[in-house]
Scaffold this motif. Structure first.
Motif, PDB file in Angstrom:
ATOM      1  N   ASP A 104       0.805  -1.218   0.000  1.00 14.97           N
ATOM      2  CA  ASP A 104       0.000   0.000   0.000  1.00 14.97           C
ATOM      3  C   ASP A 104       0.841   1.272   0.000  1.00 14.97           C
ATOM      4  O   ASP A 104       0.393   2.305  -0.486  1.00 14.97           O
ATOM      5  CB  ASP A 104      -0.942   0.028   1.216  1.00 14.97           C
ATOM      6  CG  ASP A 104      -2.175  -0.825   1.003  1.00 14.97           C
ATOM      7  OD1 ASP A 104      -2.513  -1.119  -0.168  1.00 14.97           O
ATOM      8  OD2 ASP A 104      -2.799  -1.214   2.001  1.00 14.97           O
ATOM      9  N   ASP A 105       2.057   1.215   0.527  1.00 13.87           N
ATOM     10  CA  ASP A 105       2.925   2.400   0.543  1.00 13.87           C
ATOM     11  C   ASP A 105       3.641   2.614  -0.791  1.00 13.87           C
ATOM     12  O   ASP A 105       4.457   3.523  -0.939  1.00 13.87           O
ATOM     13  CB  ASP A 105       3.923   2.332   1.691  1.00 13.87           C
ATOM     14  CG  ASP A 105       4.962   1.225   1.538  1.00 13.87           C
ATOM     15  OD1 ASP A 105       4.943   0.488   0.526  1.00 13.87           O
ATOM     16  OD2 ASP A 105       5.810   1.100   2.442  1.00 13.87           O
ATOM     17  N   GLY A 106       3.365   1.768  -1.815  1.00 15.97           N
ATOM     18  CA  GLY A 106       3.961   1.920  -3.129  1.00 15.97           C
ATOM     19  C   GLY A 106       5.296   1.217  -3.303  1.00 15.97           C
ATOM     20  O   GLY A 106       5.868   1.228  -4.390  1.00 15.97           O
ATOM     21  N   SER A 107       5.779   0.584  -2.261  1.00 17.58           N
ATOM     22  CA  SER A 107       7.041  -0.153  -2.383  1.00 17.58           C
ATOM     23  C   SER A 107       6.770  -1.545  -2.954  1.00 17.58           C
ATOM     24  O   SER A 107       5.633  -2.014  -2.963  1.00 17.58           O
ATOM     25  CB  SER A 107       7.739  -0.270  -1.023  1.00 17.58           C
ATOM     26  OG  SER A 107       6.982  -1.068  -0.138  1.00 17.58           O
ATOM     27  N   ALA A 108       7.829  -2.183  -3.432  1.00 15.43           N
ATOM     28  CA  ALA A 108       7.707  -3.540  -3.971  1.00 15.43           C
ATOM     29  C   ALA A 108       8.628  -4.470  -3.190  1.00 15.43           C
ATOM     30  O   ALA A 108       9.738  -4.095  -2.816  1.00 15.43           O
ATOM     31  CB  ALA A 108       8.062  -3.559  -5.448  1.00 15.43           C
ATOM     32  N   ARG A 109       8.154  -5.696  -2.993  1.00 15.47           N
ATOM     33  CA  ARG A 109       8.936  -6.732  -2.310  1.00 15.47           C
ATOM     34  C   ARG A 109       8.871  -7.995  -3.163  1.00 15.47           C
ATOM     35  O   ARG A 109       7.824  -8.318  -3.733  1.00 15.47           O
ATOM     36  CB  ARG A 109       8.354  -7.048  -0.934  1.00 15.47           C
ATOM     37  CG  ARG A 109       8.212  -5.874   0.009  1.00 15.47           C
ATOM     38  CD  ARG A 109       9.524  -5.579   0.711  1.00 15.47           C
ATOM     39  NE  ARG A 109       9.368  -4.646   1.812  1.00 15.47           N
ATOM     40  CZ  ARG A 109       9.325  -3.329   1.687  1.00 15.47           C
ATOM     41  NH1 ARG A 109       9.367  -2.788   0.488  1.00 15.47           N
ATOM     42  NH2 ARG A 109       9.218  -2.548   2.733  1.00 15.47           N
ATOM     43  N   CYS A 110      10.002  -8.725  -3.239  1.00 15.38           N
ATOM     44  CA  CYS A 110      10.049  -9.979  -3.979  1.00 15.38           C
ATOM     45  C   CYS A 110      10.745 -11.038  -3.147  1.00 15.38           C
ATOM     46  O   CYS A 110      11.542 -10.723  -2.257  1.00 15.38           O
ATOM     47  CB  CYS A 110      10.805  -9.796  -5.300  1.00 15.38           C
ATOM     48  SG  CYS A 110      10.022  -8.680  -6.484  1.00 15.38           S
ATOM     49  N   TRP A 111      10.476 -12.323  -3.465  1.00 14.16           N
ATOM     50  CA  TRP A 111      11.108 -13.430  -2.754  1.00 14.16           C
ATOM     51  C   TRP A 111      11.113 -14.673  -3.633  1.00 14.16           C
ATOM     52  O   TRP A 111      10.379 -14.773  -4.599  1.00 14.16           O
ATOM     53  CB  TRP A 111      10.437 -13.703  -1.418  1.00 14.16           C
ATOM     54  CG  TRP A 111       8.974 -14.054  -1.498  1.00 14.16           C
ATOM     55  CD1 TRP A 111       8.433 -15.309  -1.494  1.00 14.16           C
ATOM     56  CD2 TRP A 111       7.855 -13.152  -1.582  1.00 14.16           C
ATOM     57  NE1 TRP A 111       7.053 -15.248  -1.581  1.00 14.16           N
ATOM     58  CE2 TRP A 111       6.682 -13.942  -1.629  1.00 14.16           C
ATOM     59  CE3 TRP A 111       7.742 -11.760  -1.623  1.00 14.16           C
ATOM     60  CZ2 TRP A 111       5.420 -13.368  -1.708  1.00 14.16           C
ATOM     61  CZ3 TRP A 111       6.475 -11.208  -1.716  1.00 14.16           C
ATOM     62  CH2 TRP A 111       5.333 -12.004  -1.746  1.00 14.16           C
ATOM     63  N   GLY A 112      11.979 -15.627  -3.285  1.00 12.02           N
ATOM     64  CA  GLY A 112      12.099 -16.863  -4.039  1.00 12.02           C
ATOM     65  C   GLY A 112      13.449 -16.983  -4.714  1.00 12.02           C
ATOM     66  O   GLY A 112      14.444 -16.409  -4.266  1.00 12.02           O
ATOM     67  N   TYR A 113      13.485 -17.712  -5.838  1.00  5.63           N
ATOM     68  CA  TYR A 113      14.720 -17.911  -6.599  1.00  5.63           C
ATOM     69  C   TYR A 113      15.211 -16.569  -7.138  1.00  5.63           C
ATOM     70  O   TYR A 113      14.413 -15.731  -7.556  1.00  5.63           O
ATOM     71  CB  TYR A 113      14.465 -18.887  -7.750  1.00  5.63           C
ATOM     72  CG  TYR A 113      15.668 -19.130  -8.617  1.00  5.63           C
ATOM     73  CD1 TYR A 113      16.768 -19.841  -8.133  1.00  5.63           C
ATOM     74  CD2 TYR A 113      15.727 -18.640  -9.915  1.00  5.63           C
ATOM     75  CE1 TYR A 113      17.885 -20.059  -8.918  1.00  5.63           C
ATOM     76  CE2 TYR A 113      16.834 -18.855 -10.711  1.00  5.63           C
ATOM     77  CZ  TYR A 113      17.915 -19.558 -10.213  1.00  5.63           C
ATOM     78  OH  TYR A 113      19.014 -19.769 -10.992  1.00  5.63           O
ATOM     79  N   ASN A 114      16.535 -16.370  -7.136  1.00  5.04           N
ATOM     80  CA  ASN A 114      17.093 -15.086  -7.532  1.00  5.04           C
ATOM     81  C   ASN A 114      18.381 -15.251  -8.335  1.00  5.04           C
ATOM     82  O   ASN A 114      19.198 -14.347  -8.393  1.00  5.04           O
ATOM     83  CB  ASN A 114      17.357 -14.227  -6.276  1.00  5.04           C
ATOM     84  CG  ASN A 114      17.595 -12.772  -6.592  1.00  5.04           C
ATOM     85  OD1 ASN A 114      17.087 -12.236  -7.559  1.00  5.04           O
ATOM     86  ND2 ASN A 114      18.390 -12.125  -5.759  1.00  5.04           N
ATOM     87  N   GLY A 115      18.566 -16.410  -8.959  1.00  5.24           N
ATOM     88  CA  GLY A 115      19.803 -16.700  -9.671  1.00  5.24           C
ATOM     89  C   GLY A 115      20.094 -15.765 -10.823  1.00  5.24           C
ATOM     90  O   GLY A 115      21.238 -15.651 -11.263  1.00  5.24           O
ATOM     91  N   LEU A 116      19.073 -15.069 -11.325  1.00  2.80           N
ATOM     92  CA  LEU A 116      19.257 -14.136 -12.438  1.00  2.80           C
ATOM     93  C   LEU A 116      18.866 -12.709 -12.050  1.00  2.80           C
ATOM     94  O   LEU A 116      18.644 -11.866 -12.907  1.00  2.80           O
ATOM     95  CB  LEU A 116      18.448 -14.609 -13.650  1.00  2.80           C
ATOM     96  CG  LEU A 116      18.946 -15.947 -14.216  1.00  2.80           C
ATOM     97  CD1 LEU A 116      17.918 -16.581 -15.121  1.00  2.80           C
ATOM     98  CD2 LEU A 116      20.264 -15.744 -14.946  1.00  2.80           C
ATOM     99  N   GLY A 117      18.790 -12.454 -10.741  1.00  2.48           N
ATOM    100  CA  GLY A 117      18.509 -11.109 -10.258  1.00  2.48           C
ATOM    101  C   GLY A 117      17.060 -10.692 -10.315  1.00  2.48           C
ATOM    102  O   GLY A 117      16.727  -9.520 -10.180  1.00  2.48           O
TER     103      GLY A 117
END
Length: 158
Positions: A19-32
């Motif tokens: 809701d504050d406009g930020s983004a969050r990601c999680w999981g596999y990250n081998g390619l960024g």
């Protein structure tokens, strides 16, 4: 954690807009594809670096794209077929501007191609075109920058 406004799942990762406009990601990250500047897998949400206020997010197979509140688009992660739209095939671990789009309404990240609906009621696509999925009249030629989808104009905006 703030309340989640929207969520999108990719090949092996997930991203959310808060809701504050930020983004969050999680999981596999081998390619960024998590956009935190690393290639370290994360089993809980991490902030995407340097985005500003996010309107929508779309997780593709091994990459992610977002539309910001200022109607610009940023993508990050795998860029093997030019799916980040930055004119290169360079993998990016942080968000990078999509070239030549103009004012973006929404974006959709696929396997290795991306499409955007623009506020001028047209659509553009970029990335892999093995099966003609860019809609630009060609077949088999990847495009690392957005190209107009043919015979598609005056699209109804959401």
């Amino acid at each position: 954690l703030e309340s989640v406004k929207s969520i999108s799942t990719g090949g092996y990762h997930t991203c959310a807009v808060l809701d504050d406009g930020s983004a969050r990601c999680w999981g596999y990250n081998g390619l960024g594809q998590l956009g935190d500047g690393t290639t370290i897998p994360r089993n809980s949400p991490v902030a995407v670096s340097g985005l500003g206020s996010v309107k929508t997010i779309s997780a593709g197979k091994n990459y992610t794209c977002a539309v910001l509140d200022n109607s610009s688009a940023r993508c990050w992660g795998s860029n093997s077929n030019g799916q980040l739209g930055d004119g290169t095939t360079t993998t990016r671990t942080v968000p990078f501007a999509v070239s030549g789009l103009g004012s973006v309404n929404s974006i959709s990240a696929g396997g290795t191609h991306t499409c955007a609906l623009l506020n001028d009621k047209t659509a553009k696509c970029w990335g892999s075109n093995l099966n003609g999925q860019l809609g630009n009249g060609s077949l088999g030629t990847d495009n690392a920058t957005p190209d107009n989808v043919l015979n598609l104009s005056n699209v109804r905006l959401p």
